[in-house]
Design a protein around this motif. Structure first.
Motif, PDB file in Angstrom:
ATOM      1  N   LEU A 280       5.598  33.579  58.255  1.00  0.00           N
ATOM      2  CA  LEU A 280       4.794  32.800  57.316  1.00  0.00           C
ATOM      3  C   LEU A 280       3.398  32.555  57.877  1.00  0.00           C
ATOM      4  CD1 LEU A 280       7.474  30.203  56.141  1.00  0.00           C
ATOM      5  CD2 LEU A 280       6.619  32.200  54.897  1.00  0.00           C
ATOM      6  N   ARG A 281       3.315  32.294  59.170  1.00  0.00           N
ATOM      7  CA  ARG A 281       2.010  32.063  59.780  1.00  0.00           C
ATOM      8  C   ARG A 281       1.151  33.329  59.741  1.00  0.00           C
ATOM      9  NH1 ARG A 281       3.744  29.262  63.930  1.00  0.00           N
ATOM     10  NH2 ARG A 281       3.826  30.995  65.422  1.00  0.00           N
TER      11      ARG A 281
ATOM     12  N   PHE B  57       1.106  35.553  57.446  1.00  0.00           N
ATOM     13  CA  PHE B  57       0.607  35.806  56.094  1.00  0.00           C
ATOM     14  C   PHE B  57      -0.379  34.731  55.624  1.00  0.00           C
ATOM     15  CE2 PHE B  57       4.462  38.485  55.742  1.00  0.00           C
ATOM     16  CZ  PHE B  57       3.875  39.628  55.232  1.00  0.00           C
ATOM     17  N   PHE B  58      -0.154  33.499  56.022  1.00  0.00           N
ATOM     18  CA  PHE B  58      -0.916  32.397  55.426  1.00  0.00           C
ATOM     19  C   PHE B  58      -1.908  31.725  56.381  1.00  0.00           C
ATOM     20  CE2 PHE B  58       3.145  32.571  53.069  1.00  0.00           C
ATOM     21  CZ  PHE B  58       2.626  32.865  51.815  1.00  0.00           C
ATOM     22  N   ASP B  59      -1.928  32.187  57.624  1.00  0.00           N
ATOM     23  CA  ASP B  59      -2.875  31.597  58.577  1.00  0.00           C
ATOM     24  C   ASP B  59      -3.676  32.713  59.245  1.00  0.00           C
ATOM     25  OD1 ASP B  59      -4.300  30.153  60.387  1.00  0.00           O
ATOM     26  OD2 ASP B  59      -2.576  29.420  61.542  1.00  0.00           O
TER      27      ASP B  59
ATOM     28  N   GLU C 270       2.429  37.399  65.367  1.00  0.00           N
ATOM     29  CA  GLU C 270       1.723  37.514  64.086  1.00  0.00           C
ATOM     30  C   GLU C 270       1.116  38.904  63.904  1.00  0.00           C
ATOM     31  OE1 GLU C 270       2.196  33.326  65.101  1.00  0.00           O
ATOM     32  OE2 GLU C 270       1.309  35.011  66.192  1.00  0.00           O
TER      33      GLU C 270
END
Length: 351
Positions: A57-58, A60-62, A70
């Motif tokens: 999730l990090r 994709f969104f951070d 990542e």
């Protein structure tokens, strides 16, 4: 004396069965979608370095997250997307070829379409120095189309026209002949062999956004033609004479559907190499779930094609970690037993 009232046969049970069947088919597609989401998460999570859901999730969104985990996730995204595209294309292409030929053994690999694309690509590599997907795409499409036309023409000769058995035999003979030509071209040229051997195995490990952008228009047109042909394939399943009697344009319908299948197979082969058995296994699985209605077989083949190929790619990354086994090898291991089972089922002589 009162006139007898007219009693109509209730249509409720028939309508109820139809609604129940439609509900099951929709639920099946939703289940396939859930499976696609799950295997997509696995694909971006599993590799030489495993990552957690939080790290995914990090990634994709951070955008500021630049750790090893990542970056590993972001590097796996093109491979995952390409696996979904190629699997969907091969599954849909296999369903189209089985419908067009009314042959349960039809498959881009078995009918020689993949081998025809390989021959043209290796010719471009060996004699014209071609090394990119942009170069391969036109060669693969031309080779796939030429091989498909040749196999169908040979299989149509003689009494009875293009029967499933004659098409399978013509495809097997064509595949053997073209494979020999590929070997004759490649083996004397070490430079061509180095480039070709990685492409020939069939894999999605070298996926790039540029390569996908090159083949995406061909995949889109092929998918549109194929899905548009669903009703025509239902008519062809009745046999040419009955379909013609019902007003169908058999030659046009078969040509449009076949063009869609060749575009899908050629584009998928150009970007990922000749991956076998997806086009054979997936349509049979779809037919087991939804019956013989191509309006449902085709969407199911798209979904389960992407699911099966991406799952095979994940398996190939796990069994020999930290190295990979190319997905073409895994699908062959899965597809060969299924092919034997299909041949042994005598009731599947034709669709």
């Amino acid at each position: 004396m009162a006139a007898p009232s007219h009693v109509e046969t209730p249509a409720g049970p028939s309508r109820s069965r139809s609604a129940s069947r439609r509900r099951r088919r929709v639920l099946g597609l939703l289940g396939c979608l859930v499976g696609l989401v799950a295997v997509t998460i696995l694909s971006v999570a599993i590799g030489s370095r495993e990552v957690s859901l939080e790290e995914i999730l990090r990634a994709f969104f951070d955008p500021s997250a630049t750790g090893l985990a990542e970056e590993a996730v972001r590097a796996r995204v093109p491979r995952t997307v390409l696996g979904l595209l190629v699997g969907a294309a091969l599954g849909l292409s296999g369903a189209i070829m089985q419908g067009v030929t009314r042959n349960p053994l039809a498959d881009p690999g078995i009918l020689g379409v993949n081998t025809g694309a390989s021959l043209f690509v290796v010719t471009g590599i060996a004699f014209f120095g071609m090394t990119t997907v942009t170069d391969y795409i036109w060669l693969a499409l031309a080779g796939a189309a030429a091989s498909a036309v040749f196999v169908y023409t040979v299989g149509s000769l003689g009494r009875g026209g293009a029967t499933p058995l004659k098409l399978a035999l013509a495809g097997a003979a064509t595949t053997a002949a073209l494979s020999s030509l590929v070997s004759a071209i490649v083996l004397p040229r070490v430079d061509a062999l180095q480039v070709f051997r990685f492409w020939q195995i069939g894999g999605i490990g070298g996926a790039t956004w540029d390569a996908m952008g090159t083949v995406l228009p061909f995949l889109a047109v092929g998918a549109a033609l194929s899905l548009f042909s669903a009703r025509s394939l239902d008519a062809l399943a009745l046999g040419d004479e009955l379909a013609t009697g019902l007003g169908g344009r058999i030659k046009t319908a078969r040509a449009v559907a076949a063009l869609g299948g060749v575009l899908l197979c050629g584009a998928a082969t150009a970007v990922a190499g000749p991956i076998g058995f997806i086009g054979l296994v997936v349509p049979h699985f779809a037919r087991m779930l939804v019956g013989s209605d191509y309006r449902w077989i085709l969407p199911y083949s798209v979904g389960f094609g992407g699911l099966l190929l991406l799952l095979a790619d994940v398996v190939g990354r796990v069994v020999t970690r930290p190295s990979d086994i190319e997905v073409g090898i895994i699908t062959a291991l899965i597809g060969a037993p299924v092919f034997i089972a299909v041949v042994r089922r005598q009731k599947l002589k034709e669709l």
